[in-house]
Design a protein around this motif. Structure first.
Motif, mmCIF file in Angstrom:
data_model
loop_
_atom_site.group_PDB
_atom_site.id
_atom_site.type_symbol
_atom_site.label_atom_id
_atom_site.label_comp_id
_atom_site.label_asym_id
_atom_site.label_seq_id
_atom_site.Cartn_x
_atom_site.Cartn_y
_atom_site.Cartn_z
ATOM 1 N N VAL A 80 0.844 -1.200 0.000
ATOM 2 C CA VAL A 80 0.000 0.000 0.000
ATOM 3 C C VAL A 80 0.881 1.253 0.000
ATOM 4 O O VAL A 80 0.670 2.184 -0.776
ATOM 5 C CB VAL A 80 -0.968 -0.005 1.205
ATOM 6 N N VAL A 81 1.899 1.261 0.861
ATOM 7 C CA VAL A 81 2.806 2.403 0.952
ATOM 8 C C VAL A 81 3.558 2.602 -0.364
ATOM 9 O O VAL A 81 3.683 3.735 -0.855
ATOM 10 C CB VAL A 81 3.786 2.221 2.139
ATOM 11 N N LYS A 82 4.042 1.517 -0.961
ATOM 12 C CA LYS A 82 4.756 1.623 -2.254
ATOM 13 C C LYS A 82 3.866 2.237 -3.329
ATOM 14 O O LYS A 82 4.322 3.053 -4.128
ATOM 15 C CB LYS A 82 5.248 0.245 -2.711
ATOM 16 N N GLN A 83 2.588 1.837 -3.349
ATOM 17 C CA GLN A 83 1.664 2.389 -4.346
ATOM 18 C C GLN A 83 1.462 3.887 -4.121
ATOM 19 O O GLN A 83 1.508 4.672 -5.060
ATOM 20 C CB GLN A 83 0.311 1.659 -4.306
ATOM 21 N N PHE A 84 1.241 4.284 -2.874
ATOM 22 C CA PHE A 84 1.068 5.711 -2.589
ATOM 23 C C PHE A 84 2.332 6.498 -2.916
ATOM 24 O O PHE A 84 2.265 7.604 -3.424
ATOM 25 C CB PHE A 84 0.669 5.934 -1.125
ATOM 26 N N LYS A 85 3.489 5.914 -2.632
ATOM 27 C CA LYS A 85 4.753 6.597 -2.937
ATOM 28 C C LYS A 85 4.889 6.813 -4.440
ATOM 29 O O LYS A 85 5.281 7.895 -4.884
ATOM 30 C CB LYS A 85 5.926 5.788 -2.389
ATOM 31 N N SER A 86 4.505 5.820 -5.233
ATOM 32 C CA SER A 86 4.588 5.970 -6.692
ATOM 33 C C SER A 86 3.557 6.983 -7.204
ATOM 34 O O SER A 86 3.734 7.556 -8.274
ATOM 35 C CB SER A 86 4.413 4.621 -7.394
ATOM 36 N N ASP A 87 2.504 7.215 -6.426
ATOM 37 C CA ASP A 87 1.500 8.223 -6.784
ATOM 38 C C ASP A 87 1.833 9.597 -6.212
ATOM 39 O O ASP A 87 0.989 10.497 -6.206
ATOM 40 C CB ASP A 87 0.107 7.787 -6.298
ATOM 41 N N ASP A 88 3.048 9.768 -5.681
ATOM 42 C CA ASP A 88 3.585 11.030 -5.191
ATOM 43 C C ASP A 88 2.924 11.546 -3.912
ATOM 44 O O ASP A 88 2.745 12.748 -3.736
ATOM 45 C CB ASP A 88 3.540 12.095 -6.294
ATOM 46 N N TYR A 89 2.543 10.652 -3.040
ATOM 47 C CA TYR A 89 2.098 11.046 -1.698
ATOM 48 C C TYR A 89 3.329 11.174 -0.808
ATOM 49 O O TYR A 89 4.351 10.535 -1.054
ATOM 50 C CB TYR A 89 1.197 9.964 -1.099
ATOM 51 N N GLN A 90 3.243 11.976 0.243
ATOM 52 C CA GLN A 90 4.324 12.013 1.230
ATOM 53 C C GLN A 90 4.040 10.931 2.274
ATOM 54 O O GLN A 90 2.954 10.862 2.832
ATOM 55 C CB GLN A 90 4.490 13.389 1.849
ATOM 56 N N ILE A 91 5.022 10.081 2.505
ATOM 57 C CA ILE A 91 4.883 8.954 3.418
ATOM 58 C C ILE A 91 5.522 9.334 4.752
ATOM 59 O O ILE A 91 6.731 9.562 4.820
ATOM 60 C CB ILE A 91 5.568 7.678 2.861
ATOM 61 N N ILE A 92 4.704 9.401 5.789
ATOM 62 C CA ILE A 92 5.176 9.783 7.115
ATOM 63 C C ILE A 92 4.826 8.661 8.087
ATOM 64 O O ILE A 92 3.655 8.309 8.235
ATOM 65 C CB ILE A 92 4.543 11.112 7.570
ATOM 66 N N SER A 93 5.843 8.108 8.727
ATOM 67 C CA SER A 93 5.623 7.029 9.695
ATOM 68 C C SER A 93 5.752 7.565 11.111
ATOM 69 O O SER A 93 6.608 8.407 11.395
ATOM 70 C CB SER A 93 6.639 5.903 9.486
ATOM 71 N N LEU A 94 4.893 7.056 11.977
ATOM 72 C CA LEU A 94 4.925 7.409 13.391
ATOM 73 C C LEU A 94 5.672 6.303 14.131
ATOM 74 O O LEU A 94 5.163 5.194 14.295
ATOM 75 C CB LEU A 94 3.496 7.549 13.929
ATOM 76 N N GLU A 95 6.905 6.607 14.522
ATOM 77 C CA GLU A 95 7.755 5.609 15.181
ATOM 78 C C GLU A 95 8.927 6.328 15.831
ATOM 79 O O GLU A 95 9.369 7.369 15.340
ATOM 80 C CB GLU A 95 8.277 4.592 14.155
ATOM 81 N N ILE A 96 9.431 5.779 16.906
ATOM 82 C CA ILE A 96 10.631 6.333 17.534
ATOM 83 C C ILE A 96 11.842 5.599 16.965
ATOM 84 O O ILE A 96 11.959 4.376 17.112
ATOM 85 C CB ILE A 96 10.583 6.167 19.071
ATOM 86 N N THR A 97 12.716 6.355 16.288
ATOM 87 C CA THR A 97 13.947 5.786 15.737
ATOM 88 C C THR A 97 15.106 6.735 16.060
ATOM 89 O O THR A 97 14.897 7.825 16.605
ATOM 90 C CB THR A 97 13.860 5.615 14.203
ATOM 91 N N GLU A 98 16.298 6.336 15.677
ATOM 92 C CA GLU A 98 17.466 7.195 15.904
ATOM 93 C C GLU A 98 17.379 8.492 15.106
ATOM 94 O O GLU A 98 17.992 9.487 15.476
ATOM 95 C CB GLU A 98 18.747 6.442 15.529
#
Length: 166
Positions: A80-98
């Protein structure tokens, strides 16, 4: 006098936000996500995983919002994320990372529609989705715990996004 659902002055509005749930399977959490998707004018709720069920616990928590929220169920959040990325959406994930940015310092763009990815109750957003993300954001916390319930965190993020997009 307290207002009811029928006499508030809230204006109906839909924001260009797709809420992608990476393996969120707990029925009360799913019901709550329907409620907040409705409350914050999310364009679409996309539930991803193999064990998405709409039982009594989900419908009790959703308070019938599953009947009004635009939603779909998919097997793979990554696809789903790959499809949205190819459709030029901004992908923002909610997660604690470095490298994640605190939400209160993050500026959400009005130029592209937003895909907000939230993760599994136990394991968070998958590494593959984090790698595909344009940004990773987190909520600063000040206690000993390093996580909060996925629904509570989503509430905070949707409030901030919609506040910025108004």
């Amino acid at each position: 006098m307290q207002l009811t659902h029928y006499n508030t002055n809230f204006q109906s509005k839909t924001f260009p936000i797709m809420l992608v749930c990476d393996n969120v399977t707990n029925a009360p959490n799913i019901g709550s996500l329907f409620r907040i998707a409705d409350a914050f004018g999310v364009e679409k709720l996309i539930l991803c995983g193999n064990n998405i069920t709409f039982g009594r616990k989900m419908t009790k928590t959703s308070r019938a919002t599953e009947k009004v929220v635009n939603f779909q169920i998919e097997k793979s959040a990554l696809e789903v994320v790959k499809q949205f990325k190819s459709d030029d959406y901004q992908i923002i994930s909610l997660e604690i990372t470095e490298t994640s940015k605190p939400i209160h310092k993050f500026k959400f763009s009005k130029e592209k529609p937003i895909v907000l990815v939230i993760g599994d109750e136990n394991f968070g957003v998958s590494d593959a989705i984090l790698e595909a993300s344009d940004a990773i954001i987190h909520i600063d916390m000040f206690g000993q715990n390093s996580s909060m319930n996925v629904v509570q965190a989503t509430n905070i993020v949707l409030y901030e996004i919609t506040k910025q997009l108004m």
